[in-house]
Write a protein that holds these residues in place. Sequence first.
Motif, PDB file in Angstrom:
ATOM      1  N   ASP A 178      27.801  30.172  43.590  1.00  0.00           N
ATOM      2  CA  ASP A 178      28.378  30.619  42.329  1.00  0.00           C
ATOM      3  C   ASP A 178      27.891  32.034  42.055  1.00  0.00           C
ATOM      4  N   PHE A 179      28.670  32.772  41.312  1.00  0.00           N
ATOM      5  CA  PHE A 179      28.266  34.122  40.935  1.00  0.00           C
ATOM      6  C   PHE A 179      28.817  34.411  39.554  1.00  0.00           C
ATOM      7  N   ALA A 180      28.200  35.355  38.896  1.00  0.00           N
ATOM      8  CA  ALA A 180      28.731  35.894  37.650  1.00  0.00           C
ATOM      9  C   ALA A 180      28.454  37.388  37.749  1.00  0.00           C
ATOM     10  N   VAL A 181      29.500  38.164  37.964  1.00  0.00           N
ATOM     11  CA  VAL A 181      29.324  39.591  38.201  1.00  0.00           C
ATOM     12  C   VAL A 181      30.022  40.367  37.089  1.00  0.00           C
ATOM     13  N   GLN A 182      29.386  41.440  36.651  1.00  0.00           N
ATOM     14  CA  GLN A 182      29.989  42.262  35.604  1.00  0.00           C
ATOM     15  C   GLN A 182      31.156  43.054  36.180  1.00  0.00           C
ATOM     16  N   ILE A 183      32.258  43.085  35.419  1.00  0.00           N
ATOM     17  CA  ILE A 183      33.418  43.849  35.848  1.00  0.00           C
ATOM     18  C   ILE A 183      33.288  45.267  35.312  1.00  0.00           C
ATOM     19  N   THR A 189      32.396  39.479  32.442  1.00  0.00           N
ATOM     20  CA  THR A 189      31.880  39.083  33.750  1.00  0.00           C
ATOM     21  C   THR A 189      32.918  38.141  34.365  1.00  0.00           C
ATOM     22  N   LEU A 190      32.889  38.048  35.673  1.00  0.00           N
ATOM     23  CA  LEU A 190      33.768  37.119  36.380  1.00  0.00           C
ATOM     24  C   LEU A 190      32.865  36.185  37.164  1.00  0.00           C
ATOM     25  N   SER A 191      33.103  34.886  37.026  1.00  0.00           N
ATOM     26  CA  SER A 191      32.297  33.923  37.782  1.00  0.00           C
ATOM     27  C   SER A 191      33.215  33.090  38.664  1.00  0.00           C
ATOM     28  N   LEU A 192      32.620  32.502  39.671  1.00  0.00           N
ATOM     29  CA  LEU A 192      33.363  31.673  40.612  1.00  0.00           C
ATOM     30  C   LEU A 192      34.085  30.555  39.860  1.00  0.00           C
ATOM     31  N   LYS A 193      33.384  29.928  38.904  1.00  0.00           N
ATOM     32  CA  LYS A 193      33.937  28.796  38.152  1.00  0.00           C
ATOM     33  C   LYS A 193      35.192  29.168  37.362  1.00  0.00           C
ATOM     34  N   GLU A 194      35.285  30.429  36.933  1.00  0.00           N
ATOM     35  CA  GLU A 194      36.420  30.857  36.107  1.00  0.00           C
ATOM     36  C   GLU A 194      37.709  31.045  36.898  1.00  0.00           C
ATOM     37  N   ILE A 195      37.591  31.192  38.203  1.00  0.00           N
ATOM     38  CA  ILE A 195      38.771  31.512  39.016  1.00  0.00           C
ATOM     39  C   ILE A 195      39.554  30.235  39.311  1.00  0.00           C
ATOM     40  N   ASP A 196      40.826  30.280  39.039  1.00  0.00           N
ATOM     41  CA  ASP A 196      41.739  29.156  39.252  1.00  0.00           C
ATOM     42  C   ASP A 196      41.558  28.602  40.671  1.00  0.00           C
ATOM     43  N   ASP A 197      41.304  27.288  40.790  1.00  0.00           N
ATOM     44  CA  ASP A 197      41.031  26.751  42.122  1.00  0.00           C
ATOM     45  C   ASP A 197      42.290  26.544  42.967  1.00  0.00           C
ATOM     46  N   LYS A 198      43.431  26.995  42.472  1.00  0.00           N
ATOM     47  CA  LYS A 198      44.621  27.044  43.330  1.00  0.00           C
ATOM     48  C   LYS A 198      44.603  28.347  44.144  1.00  0.00           C
ATOM     49  N   LYS A 199      43.790  29.305  43.676  1.00  0.00           N
ATOM     50  CA  LYS A 199      43.708  30.602  44.348  1.00  0.00           C
ATOM     51  C   LYS A 199      42.583  30.603  45.376  1.00  0.00           C
ATOM     52  N   ILE A 200      42.790  31.393  46.433  1.00  0.00           N
ATOM     53  CA  ILE A 200      41.662  31.684  47.304  1.00  0.00           C
ATOM     54  C   ILE A 200      41.041  32.997  46.788  1.00  0.00           C
ATOM     55  N   ILE A 201      39.823  33.266  47.217  1.00  0.00           N
ATOM     56  CA  ILE A 201      39.100  34.438  46.726  1.00  0.00           C
ATOM     57  C   ILE A 201      38.746  35.324  47.914  1.00  0.00           C
ATOM     58  N   VAL A 202      39.002  36.624  47.746  1.00  0.00           N
ATOM     59  CA  VAL A 202      38.629  37.598  48.769  1.00  0.00           C
ATOM     60  C   VAL A 202      37.672  38.580  48.099  1.00  0.00           C
ATOM     61  N   ILE A 203      36.429  38.581  48.558  1.00  0.00           N
ATOM     62  CA  ILE A 203      35.408  39.471  47.988  1.00  0.00           C
ATOM     63  C   ILE A 203      35.084  40.535  49.025  1.00  0.00           C
ATOM     64  N   ASP A 204      35.251  41.799  48.633  1.00  0.00           N
ATOM     65  CA  ASP A 204      34.957  42.902  49.537  1.00  0.00           C
ATOM     66  C   ASP A 204      33.687  43.598  49.055  1.00  0.00           C
ATOM     67  N   PHE A 205      32.656  43.617  49.878  1.00  0.00           N
ATOM     68  CA  PHE A 205      31.391  44.276  49.542  1.00  0.00           C
ATOM     69  C   PHE A 205      31.436  45.706  50.059  1.00  0.00           C
ATOM     70  N   TRP A 206      31.065  46.663  49.203  1.00  0.00           N
ATOM     71  CA  TRP A 206      31.211  48.075  49.567  1.00  0.00           C
ATOM     72  C   TRP A 206      30.189  48.937  48.807  1.00  0.00           C
ATOM     73  N   ALA A 207      30.138  50.215  49.183  1.00  0.00           N
ATOM     74  CA  ALA A 207      29.316  51.207  48.477  1.00  0.00           C
ATOM     75  C   ALA A 207      30.006  52.567  48.596  1.00  0.00           C
ATOM     76  N   ILE A 243      36.609  45.575  40.036  1.00  0.00           N
ATOM     77  CA  ILE A 243      35.394  46.039  40.722  1.00  0.00           C
ATOM     78  C   ILE A 243      34.213  45.357  40.032  1.00  0.00           C
ATOM     79  N   GLY A 244      33.455  44.594  40.803  1.00  0.00           N
ATOM     80  CA  GLY A 244      32.270  43.954  40.253  1.00  0.00           C
ATOM     81  C   GLY A 244      31.045  44.798  40.538  1.00  0.00           C
ATOM     82  N   VAL A 245      30.127  44.851  39.563  1.00  0.00           N
ATOM     83  CA  VAL A 245      28.880  45.606  39.744  1.00  0.00           C
ATOM     84  C   VAL A 245      27.719  44.617  39.807  1.00  0.00           C
TER      85      VAL A 245
END
Length: 163
Positions: free
Chosen positions: A4-9, A15-33, A84-86
Amino acid sequence: AAMDFAVQIRGSDKTLSLKEIDDKKIIVIDFWATWCTPCLSAFPHLNELVKKFDGRVEFLAVTYQQNEPKLTEILKKFPFNAPIGVDRDFKMFKAYNAWAIPQTVIIDQSRKIVASIHPNKLTDAIIQDVLDGKKLDIPKNGEHPYYEPQGAEQYFREMDAAK
């Protein structure tokens, strides 16, 4: 299972957390700098996927960087068309072993991590297979190592200081 995560937008107090995302959707998280040229050069490709899979996939680009003027400057040149999550304290980077960036993590509807690959290797077909519940067959060379290189967090901070 995906941690689980809760990341500030960025640019909001949300914030966006894993639990908030509709479970019909898949999630693509891109880590970057901002200092990671391959990360930024992958954004146009990811933006195409954002457009194509709108409404079926939750895209999120996560950086640990908090320098708002720097983020604004970079994102003007290299826009990313999804939130963009921080991740200020590297909690998500640690939870998802995102030390070799760019790194894109795909989470299916049952909230299992099904792939961790370079964003340029993420194809329409891979996303469609995950949406359809098919088992992925991604060549091993598409994966990043699942460990934190010695001192990655410190290295990331030093890269910030150098830029």
